[in-house]
Design a protein around this motif. Structure first.
Motif, PDB file in Angstrom:
ATOM      1  N   ILE A  16       0.825  -1.203   0.000  1.00 33.08           N
ATOM      2  CA  ILE A  16       0.000   0.000   0.000  1.00 33.08           C
ATOM      3  C   ILE A  16       0.863   1.258   0.000  1.00 33.08           C
ATOM      4  CG2 ILE A  16      -1.645   1.354   1.361  1.00 33.08           C
ATOM      5  CD1 ILE A  16      -2.943  -1.342   2.125  1.00 33.08           C
ATOM      6  N   LYS A  17       1.896   1.269   0.833  1.00 34.51           N
ATOM      7  CA  LYS A  17       2.762   2.448   0.915  1.00 34.51           C
ATOM      8  C   LYS A  17       3.431   2.718  -0.432  1.00 34.51           C
ATOM      9  CE  LYS A  17       6.368   4.536   3.724  1.00 34.51           C
ATOM     10  NZ  LYS A  17       7.236   4.369   4.882  1.00 34.51           N
ATOM     11  N   ILE A  40      -6.169  12.475   1.674  1.00 29.60           N
ATOM     12  CA  ILE A  40      -6.787  11.405   2.457  1.00 29.60           C
ATOM     13  C   ILE A  40      -6.471  10.101   1.725  1.00 29.60           C
ATOM     14  CG2 ILE A  40      -8.971  10.387   3.237  1.00 29.60           C
ATOM     15  CD1 ILE A  40     -10.132  13.243   3.275  1.00 29.60           C
ATOM     16  N   LEU A  41      -6.174   9.061   2.467  1.00 29.07           N
ATOM     17  CA  LEU A  41      -5.930   7.744   1.878  1.00 29.07           C
ATOM     18  C   LEU A  41      -7.030   6.798   2.313  1.00 29.07           C
ATOM     19  CD1 LEU A  41      -4.197   5.705   0.317  1.00 29.07           C
ATOM     20  CD2 LEU A  41      -2.842   5.399   2.406  1.00 29.07           C
ATOM     21  N   LEU A  53      -5.824  -8.314  10.592  1.00 30.36           N
ATOM     22  CA  LEU A  53      -5.103  -7.998   9.363  1.00 30.36           C
ATOM     23  C   LEU A  53      -5.150  -6.492   9.078  1.00 30.36           C
ATOM     24  CD1 LEU A  53      -3.486  -8.946   6.960  1.00 30.36           C
ATOM     25  CD2 LEU A  53      -5.619  -9.547   5.808  1.00 30.36           C
ATOM     26  N   GLU A  54      -6.287  -5.883   9.345  1.00 29.95           N
ATOM     27  CA  GLU A  54      -6.412  -4.437   9.147  1.00 29.95           C
ATOM     28  C   GLU A  54      -5.424  -3.685  10.040  1.00 29.95           C
ATOM     29  OE1 GLU A  54      -9.908  -1.303   9.989  1.00 29.95           O
ATOM     30  OE2 GLU A  54     -10.466  -2.903   8.573  1.00 29.95           O
ATOM     31  N   GLU A  55      -5.308  -4.102  11.297  1.00 31.69           N
ATOM     32  CA  GLU A  55      -4.363  -3.459  12.217  1.00 31.69           C
ATOM     33  C   GLU A  55      -2.924  -3.643  11.737  1.00 31.69           C
ATOM     34  OE1 GLU A  55      -4.749  -1.374  14.837  1.00 31.69           O
ATOM     35  OE2 GLU A  55      -6.845  -1.402  14.206  1.00 31.69           O
ATOM     36  N   ALA A  56      -2.603  -4.826  11.244  1.00 31.98           N
ATOM     37  CA  ALA A  56      -1.258  -5.081  10.731  1.00 31.98           C
ATOM     38  C   ALA A  56      -0.978  -4.210   9.504  1.00 31.98           C
ATOM     39  CB  ALA A  56      -1.100  -6.556  10.378  1.00 31.98           C
ATOM     40  N   CYS A  61       1.129   1.373   6.353  1.00 32.78           N
ATOM     41  CA  CYS A  61       0.611   2.493   5.556  1.00 32.78           C
ATOM     42  C   CYS A  61       1.434   3.754   5.790  1.00 32.78           C
ATOM     43  CB  CYS A  61      -0.856   2.748   5.907  1.00 32.78           C
ATOM     44  SG  CYS A  61      -1.952   1.464   5.279  1.00 32.78           S
ATOM     45  N   PRO A  62       1.375   4.686   4.850  1.00 24.46           N
ATOM     46  CA  PRO A  62       2.100   5.951   5.028  1.00 24.46           C
ATOM     47  C   PRO A  62       1.624   6.678   6.283  1.00 24.46           C
ATOM     48  CG  PRO A  62       1.035   5.862   2.858  1.00 24.46           C
ATOM     49  CD  PRO A  62       0.616   4.654   3.609  1.00 24.46           C
TER      50      PRO A  62
END
Length: 88
Positions: A16-17, A40-41, A53-56, A61-62
């Protein structure tokens, strides 16, 4: 004409980054002045993710940019995204 830029990267992206940085690079080549706008991302397709998984993924992420995990299928965080855009 817009006061903010919304970047959307799918949750199934490999990095993602890196994808975000590619979008910034393309934007800079198109018009460097756009880099001065608020950003906004939004991570789309987040209905495929569980909380762990979302927390990881958040850690990868930037930093320094508002971030939301959204899903158009389930409606997850769509109103929160609208609110964030409106406030910005």
């Amino acid at each position: 004409r817009n006061s903010i830029l919304l970047f959307m990267v799918p949750a199934d992206a490999g990095n993602i980054k890196k994808d975000y940085e590619i979008l910034l690079s393309e934007l800079e080549r198109y018009n460097p002045e756009l880099l001065h706008k608020k950003r906004i991302l939004a991570i789309s397709k987040s209905d495929m993710l569980d909380e762990e998984l979302e927390e990881a993924m958040k850690k990868e992420c930037p930093k320094g940019i508002p971030l939301l995990f959204i899903s158009s299928v389930t409606g997850k965080n769509i109103q929160a995204l609208k609110d964030l855009i409106w406030r910005a």
